[in-house]
Scaffold this active site. Structure first.
Site, PDB file in Angstrom:
ATOM      1  N   LYS A 121      -2.498  -8.061  -7.918  1.00 59.35           N
ATOM      2  CA  LYS A 121      -3.313  -7.898  -6.712  1.00 59.35           C
ATOM      3  C   LYS A 121      -2.792  -6.658  -5.972  1.00 59.35           C
ATOM      4  O   LYS A 121      -1.793  -6.704  -5.274  1.00 59.35           O
ATOM      5  CB  LYS A 121      -3.192  -9.142  -5.828  1.00 59.35           C
TER       6      LYS A 121
ATOM      7  N   ARG B 198      10.907  10.272   4.386  1.00 57.34           N
ATOM      8  CA  ARG B 198      10.303  10.006   3.079  1.00 57.34           C
ATOM      9  C   ARG B 198       9.146   9.045   3.269  1.00 57.34           C
ATOM     10  O   ARG B 198       9.260   8.044   3.965  1.00 57.34           O
ATOM     11  CB  ARG B 198      11.358   9.403   2.142  1.00 57.34           C
TER      12      ARG B 198
ATOM     13  N   GLU C  82      10.600  -3.286  12.728  1.00 53.41           N
ATOM     14  CA  GLU C  82      10.401  -2.238  11.732  1.00 53.41           C
ATOM     15  C   GLU C  82       9.371  -1.242  12.252  1.00 53.41           C
ATOM     16  O   GLU C  82       8.258  -1.620  12.622  1.00 53.41           O
ATOM     17  CB  GLU C  82       9.942  -2.864  10.416  1.00 53.41           C
TER      18      GLU C  82
ATOM     19  N   ARG D 257       7.062  -1.208 -11.056  1.00 53.43           N
ATOM     20  CA  ARG D 257       8.307  -1.956 -10.885  1.00 53.43           C
ATOM     21  C   ARG D 257       8.123  -3.442 -11.154  1.00 53.43           C
ATOM     22  O   ARG D 257       9.084  -4.142 -11.497  1.00 53.43           O
ATOM     23  CB  ARG D 257       8.854  -1.741  -9.461  1.00 53.43           C
TER      24      ARG D 257
ATOM     25  N   LEU E 257      10.931  -8.008   1.132  1.00 55.43           N
ATOM     26  CA  LEU E 257      10.256  -8.157   2.412  1.00 55.43           C
ATOM     27  C   LEU E 257      10.650  -7.053   3.392  1.00 55.43           C
ATOM     28  O   LEU E 257      10.992  -5.955   2.992  1.00 55.43           O
ATOM     29  CB  LEU E 257      10.540  -9.556   2.963  1.00 55.43           C
TER      30      LEU E 257
ATOM     31  N   TRP F 218       0.802  -1.222   0.000  1.00 57.87           N
ATOM     32  CA  TRP F 218       0.000   0.000   0.000  1.00 57.87           C
ATOM     33  C   TRP F 218       0.836   1.274   0.000  1.00 57.87           C
ATOM     34  O   TRP F 218       0.334   2.341  -0.309  1.00 57.87           O
ATOM     35  CB  TRP F 218      -0.927   0.026   1.216  1.00 57.87           C
TER      36      TRP F 218
ATOM     37  N   GLY G 221       6.139  -6.871   0.637  1.00 58.41           N
ATOM     38  CA  GLY G 221       5.365  -6.760   1.866  1.00 58.41           C
ATOM     39  C   GLY G 221       6.141  -7.290   3.043  1.00 58.41           C
ATOM     40  O   GLY G 221       7.374  -7.354   3.027  1.00 58.41           O
TER      41      GLY G 221
END
Length: 497
Positions: free
Chosen positions: A194, A298, A401, A179, A271, A170, A248
């Site tokens: 998807k 960013r 993360e 890409r 990932l 997203w 993702g």
């Protein structure tokens, strides 16, 4: 020549009101826009306001199979299409993206939240994949030679992998689509795309532009869905699918890799990340702070390449934090459509909860809040730009993360310690190093276990460069010369002399 709009906030909102009803909200299957087979839809929200922008068709398993039917039926003819023709389609798509850059940027800001200036930057970045792979489509590295023994003629040629499942995130709804789609088109592969549930509109408009550029029916099929597994599970189990490309989280990527093993699918996995940013004592601190701002804020920090951990030499830590704090305090938080906004909302409420929990954990373990550290009252999903210092190594924000505008700073005293701290993660996507000594920087880069490194630079992604990680940050590369090879099989033909 394309110009940047100078319209007012009110004019942009008026354009949004016109654009949303004109943006596709259905499934693209076999060249036709259609509703979901069960009529289901899901809401797409504006994270700056919490309001529903529109509703989008939610693909079912039957829809996913229909999309693969279309892709499989188109594969033979598309794979045989001359490379020059594929290149021209990509070139026309690039031109259309430039023509519609303001609409694409506006959609991104509406559904994802990033400031409009950053959204325009993504249109530029995403469009470059179309141009780059248009140029690469006609480059053929097949070869003909004799074997060393002189017994055979050896022909090595490239061919399309076949139908691909492309699953995009997203946070960069245009660039992640281009890409993946651009190299697949260049290589002669058909696709089922998807897009992410939170930001499908930009990808749907991009798909419409690909159709306008002349892409044949069935080559690109798009199946947004409220349930990612409803689409991925039946496709991954179908032997006609030959590749999956996913961007993702690492846990989801691991599940897809397990599923891919059953049919031995080709995989590209981009990932999670936990990027270190290292500032040596000889660094130009103006350059380092500029790089830190770019690498951290960013996309509001919602990027797998975002600097997640800041390691600063103890002799310059105070000055670095002071300068960094000054820049962070100047950030303007608000709706990305508003004049002057430099930091938009997080994408959804649970993202704010996640970031807040990481900050609270760090403070509980002894970290000091220098700037920010709190939620911003709604409507919308906002969190203050936050700078923490003296963050202990066991704080969750140093191991997980963050995906938000939070910069945790710790210090180091030796180069060996810096390397150990930087590599102390299961992830290996992006990293950043600031030093005035280029030789030192390159030597230090050789010690780092990351697929990407910014040396005195906070933003390094480029369509012409290979993008990908080491360790649990994934496998394969997107972009660069390597990008098209991910969508090609190598075939060897041996013939007697």
């Amino acid at each position: 020549m394309t110009t940047v709009s100078t319209s007012s906030t009110s004019e942009r909102r008026e354009r949004a009101a016109e654009l949303l009803p004109a943006t596709p909200t259905g499934l693209l299957i076999g060249g036709t826009w259609r509703e979901a087979s069960d009529g289901g839809t899901f809401a797409v929200e504006n994270p700056a306001t919490g309001e529903t922008l529109t509703r989008v068709a939610s693909a079912t398993g039957d829809d996913a199979r229909a999309a693969l039917d279309a892709a499989a039926a188109a594969q033979a003819s598309w794979g045989a299409t001359p490379a020059r023709e594929r290149a021209e389609i990509l070139r026309r798509a690039f031109a259309l993206v430039q023509e519609r850059r303001e609409d694409l940027a506006l959609l991104m800001t509406l559904e994802m939240g990033k400031p409009l200036a950053e959204a325009r930057g993504e249109v530029t970045y995403g469009g470059e994949f179309l141009r780059w792979f248009a140029e690469q489509a006609t480059h053929d590295d097949s070869r003909y030679a004799h074997t060393p023994e002189g017994s055979l003629r050896m022909l090595v040629q490239r061919r399309p992998v076949g139908p691909c499942l492309l699953i995009t995130p997203w946070n960069f709804p245009l660039a992640m689509a281009t890409r993946k789609v651009a190299p697949a088109v260049a290589a002669g592969c058909t696709m089922v795309l998807k897009p992410a549930r939170l930001t499908p509109l930009t990808s749907l408009l991009f798909a419409q532009l690909m159709v306008e550029a002349g892409l044949p029916d069935g080559v690109l099929n798009v199946v947004p869905s409220a349930s990612a597994s409803a689409v991925s599970e039946p496709l991954m189990a179908d032997p006609r699918l030959r590749k999956v490309s996913f961007t993702g989280s690492t846990p989801v990527g691991q599940n897809l890799l397990r599923s891919a093993a059953d049919n031995v699918l080709r995989t590209s996995m981009e990932l999670g990340g936990n990027a270190p940013l290292v500032v040596f004592e000889d660094a130009d601190l103006d350059v380092a702070v500029d790089g830190a701002m770019a690498a951290k804020l960013r996309n509001g920090g919602e990027a797998c390449t975002a600097a997640n951990r800041f390691y600063v030499h103890e002799s310059v830590a105070d000055e670095f934090v002071e300068r960094f704090a000054e820049r962070m305090r100047a950030v303007v938080v608000g709706d990305g459509l508003d004049e002057g906004t430099t930091l938009g909302p997080l994408v959804e409420a649970k993202a704010v909860d996640s970031v807040a929990a990481l900050v609270d954990d760090a403070v509980a373990r002894g970290a000091k809040v220098v700037v920010g550290g709190s939620r911003v009252d709604g409507p919308g999903h906002f969190y203050q730009p936050t700078l923490l210092r003296d963050v202990p190594a066991d704080a969750r924000c140093m191991t997980e993360e963050i995906f938000g505008p939070v910069a945790p700073v710790a210090t180091f005293s030796t180069e060996d310690e810096a390397a150990r701290l930087a590599n102390s993660t299961e992830y290996g996507l992006a990293s950043y190093v600031f030093t005035a000594d280029v030789r030192r920087g390159l030597a230090f880069a050789e010690r780092l276990e990351f697929g990407l490194l910014g040396l005195n630079a906070g933003v390094i992604s480029n369509a012409a460069a290979p993008f990908g990680g080491m360790k649990q940050s994934g496998s394969g590369r997107e972009g660069g010369f390597e990008g098209i090879a991910e969508y090609q099989e190598t075939q060897y033909v041996g013939m007697p002399l």
